[in-house]
Design a protein around this motif. Structure first.
Motif, mmCIF file in Angstrom:
data_model
loop_
_atom_site.group_PDB
_atom_site.id
_atom_site.type_symbol
_atom_site.label_atom_id
_atom_site.label_comp_id
_atom_site.label_asym_id
_atom_site.label_seq_id
_atom_site.Cartn_x
_atom_site.Cartn_y
_atom_site.Cartn_z
ATOM 1 N N CYS A 22 0.860 -1.182 0.000
ATOM 2 C CA CYS A 22 0.000 0.000 0.000
ATOM 3 C C CYS A 22 0.894 1.228 0.000
ATOM 4 O O CYS A 22 1.832 1.333 0.799
ATOM 5 N N THR A 23 0.607 2.154 -0.893
ATOM 6 C CA THR A 23 1.370 3.385 -0.951
ATOM 7 C C THR A 23 0.415 4.540 -1.188
ATOM 8 O O THR A 23 -0.797 4.347 -1.310
ATOM 9 N N THR A 24 0.951 5.746 -1.202
ATOM 10 C CA THR A 24 0.128 6.913 -1.472
ATOM 11 C C THR A 24 0.517 7.526 -2.804
ATOM 12 O O THR A 24 1.673 7.429 -3.219
ATOM 13 N N THR A 25 -0.450 8.139 -3.462
ATOM 14 C CA THR A 25 -0.176 8.783 -4.746
ATOM 15 C C THR A 25 -0.388 10.292 -4.678
ATOM 16 O O THR A 25 -0.330 10.959 -5.667
ATOM 17 N N SER A 26 -0.610 10.789 -3.490
ATOM 18 C CA SER A 26 -0.830 12.217 -3.315
ATOM 19 C C SER A 26 0.404 12.831 -2.667
ATOM 20 O O SER A 26 1.423 12.183 -2.490
ATOM 21 N N THR A 29 2.601 11.455 2.381
ATOM 22 C CA THR A 29 3.349 10.206 2.442
ATOM 23 C C THR A 29 2.870 9.432 3.656
ATOM 24 O O THR A 29 2.216 9.985 4.544
ATOM 25 N N LEU A 30 3.208 8.180 3.704
ATOM 26 C CA LEU A 30 2.746 7.357 4.815
ATOM 27 C C LEU A 30 3.276 7.855 6.151
ATOM 28 O O LEU A 30 2.672 7.602 7.193
ATOM 29 N N SER A 31 4.398 8.545 6.140
ATOM 30 C CA SER A 31 4.948 9.072 7.386
ATOM 31 C C SER A 31 4.064 10.154 7.987
ATOM 32 O O SER A 31 4.224 10.521 9.148
ATOM 33 N N ASN A 32 3.122 10.686 7.195
ATOM 34 C CA ASN A 32 2.186 11.675 7.715
ATOM 35 C C ASN A 32 1.105 11.044 8.594
ATOM 36 O O ASN A 32 0.407 11.758 9.314
ATOM 37 N N ASN A 75 9.312 3.521 5.361
ATOM 38 C CA ASN A 75 9.147 4.948 5.050
ATOM 39 C C ASN A 75 10.000 5.370 3.858
ATOM 40 O O ASN A 75 9.608 6.246 3.093
ATOM 41 N N ALA A 76 11.128 4.741 3.682
ATOM 42 C CA ALA A 76 11.989 5.085 2.546
ATOM 43 C C ALA A 76 11.303 4.746 1.222
ATOM 44 O O ALA A 76 11.466 5.461 0.228
ATOM 45 N N GLU A 77 10.538 3.657 1.231
ATOM 46 C CA GLU A 77 9.807 3.246 0.026
ATOM 47 C C GLU A 77 8.386 3.808 0.012
ATOM 48 O O GLU A 77 7.658 3.594 -0.955
ATOM 49 N N ASN A 78 8.015 4.489 1.103
ATOM 50 C CA ASN A 78 6.649 4.998 1.231
ATOM 51 C C ASN A 78 5.629 3.897 0.998
ATOM 52 O O ASN A 78 4.649 4.058 0.251
ATOM 53 N N THR A 79 5.866 2.761 1.622
ATOM 54 C CA THR A 79 5.017 1.601 1.397
ATOM 55 C C THR A 79 4.804 0.851 2.709
ATOM 56 O O THR A 79 5.735 0.700 3.499
ATOM 57 N N VAL A 80 3.586 0.410 2.908
ATOM 58 C CA VAL A 80 3.304 -0.497 4.019
ATOM 59 C C VAL A 80 2.966 -1.847 3.400
ATOM 60 O O VAL A 80 2.251 -1.928 2.401
ATOM 61 N N TYR A 81 3.529 -2.880 3.983
ATOM 62 C CA TYR A 81 3.370 -4.220 3.466
ATOM 63 C C TYR A 81 2.543 -5.082 4.421
ATOM 64 O O TYR A 81 2.544 -4.860 5.636
ATOM 65 N N LEU A 82 1.889 -6.058 3.843
ATOM 66 C CA LEU A 82 1.258 -7.106 4.634
ATOM 67 C C LEU A 82 1.730 -8.436 4.057
ATOM 68 O O LEU A 82 1.293 -8.842 2.980
ATOM 69 N N GLN A 83 2.658 -9.060 4.757
ATOM 70 C CA GLN A 83 3.140 -10.373 4.354
ATOM 71 C C GLN A 83 2.188 -11.408 4.913
ATOM 72 O O GLN A 83 1.960 -11.456 6.124
ATOM 73 N N MET A 84 1.640 -12.229 4.043
ATOM 74 C CA MET A 84 0.650 -13.223 4.451
ATOM 75 C C MET A 84 1.185 -14.611 4.108
ATOM 76 O O MET A 84 1.422 -14.920 2.941
ATOM 77 N N ASN A 85 1.372 -15.409 5.133
ATOM 78 C CA ASN A 85 1.893 -16.771 4.958
ATOM 79 C C ASN A 85 0.871 -17.799 5.400
ATOM 80 O O ASN A 85 -0.070 -17.485 6.142
ATOM 81 N N ASN A 86 1.076 -19.017 4.942
ATOM 82 C CA ASN A 86 0.194 -20.129 5.312
ATOM 83 C C ASN A 86 -1.281 -19.753 5.129
ATOM 84 O O ASN A 86 -2.104 -19.917 6.032
ATOM 85 N N LEU A 87 -1.573 -19.259 3.957
ATOM 86 C CA LEU A 87 -2.926 -18.792 3.678
ATOM 87 C C LEU A 87 -3.913 -19.947 3.604
ATOM 88 O O LEU A 87 -3.559 -21.071 3.193
ATOM 89 N N SER A 88 -5.133 -19.672 3.985
ATOM 90 C CA SER A 88 -6.217 -20.662 3.920
ATOM 91 C C SER A 88 -7.404 -20.041 3.197
ATOM 92 O O SER A 88 -7.474 -18.812 3.044
ATOM 93 N N PRO A 89 -8.345 -20.856 2.744
ATOM 94 C CA PRO A 89 -9.522 -20.297 2.059
ATOM 95 C C PRO A 89 -10.270 -19.270 2.903
ATOM 96 O O PRO A 89 -10.913 -18.368 2.347
#
Length: 127
Positions: A22-26, A29-32, A75-89
């Motif tokens: 997830c990032t911002t296009t305006s 920045t996420l640091s805000n 913050n350097a990439e202006n991105t928040v990540y969600l790493q999802m492992n062992n996913l299930s239905p």
């Protein structure tokens, strides 16, 4: 105008992994933002807070994803990540990034505490 943009959704088999971004296009920045979170929703279920990151990088997770999902803010990439492992239905849903700039001493997984939302990215897990 604040715009959050999610990416990284897709279709995987049970036990697989995905990483959402997830990032911002305006001008914002996420640091805000003081709080940033991931939510998910299906037509059959209410919106569920999945993970949030707040003051000093403190993270909070829903019980349903603890030990499998990890939220991180770059913050350097202006991105928040969600790493999802062992996913299930049961993880199949539209995933939304949300953010809020108001101070909060506690992380929140309640949608009402977030003013800004992205359009979502679909995650589908097959058995």
């Amino acid at each position: 105008q604040v715009q959050l943009v999610e990416s990284g959704g897709g279709s995987v088999q049970s036990g697989g992994s995905l990483r959402l971004s997830c990032t911002t296009t305006s001008a914002y920045t996420l640091s805000n933002f003081f709080l940033i979170a991931w939510f998910r929703q299906t037509p059959e279920k209410e919106r569920e807070g999945v993970a949030s990151v707040g003051e000093l990088g403190r993270t909070t997770y829903a019980d349903s994803v603890k030990g499998r999902f990890a939220i991180s803010l770059d913050n350097a990439e202006n991105t928040v990540y969600l790493q999802m492992n062992n996913l299930s239905p049961e993880d199949t849903a539209m995933y939304y990034c949300a953010a809020d700039e108001r101070y909060s001493a506690r992380n929140s997984l309640l949608g009402q505490d977030y003013a800004y939302w992205g359009q979502g990215t679909q995650v589908t897990v097959s058995s």
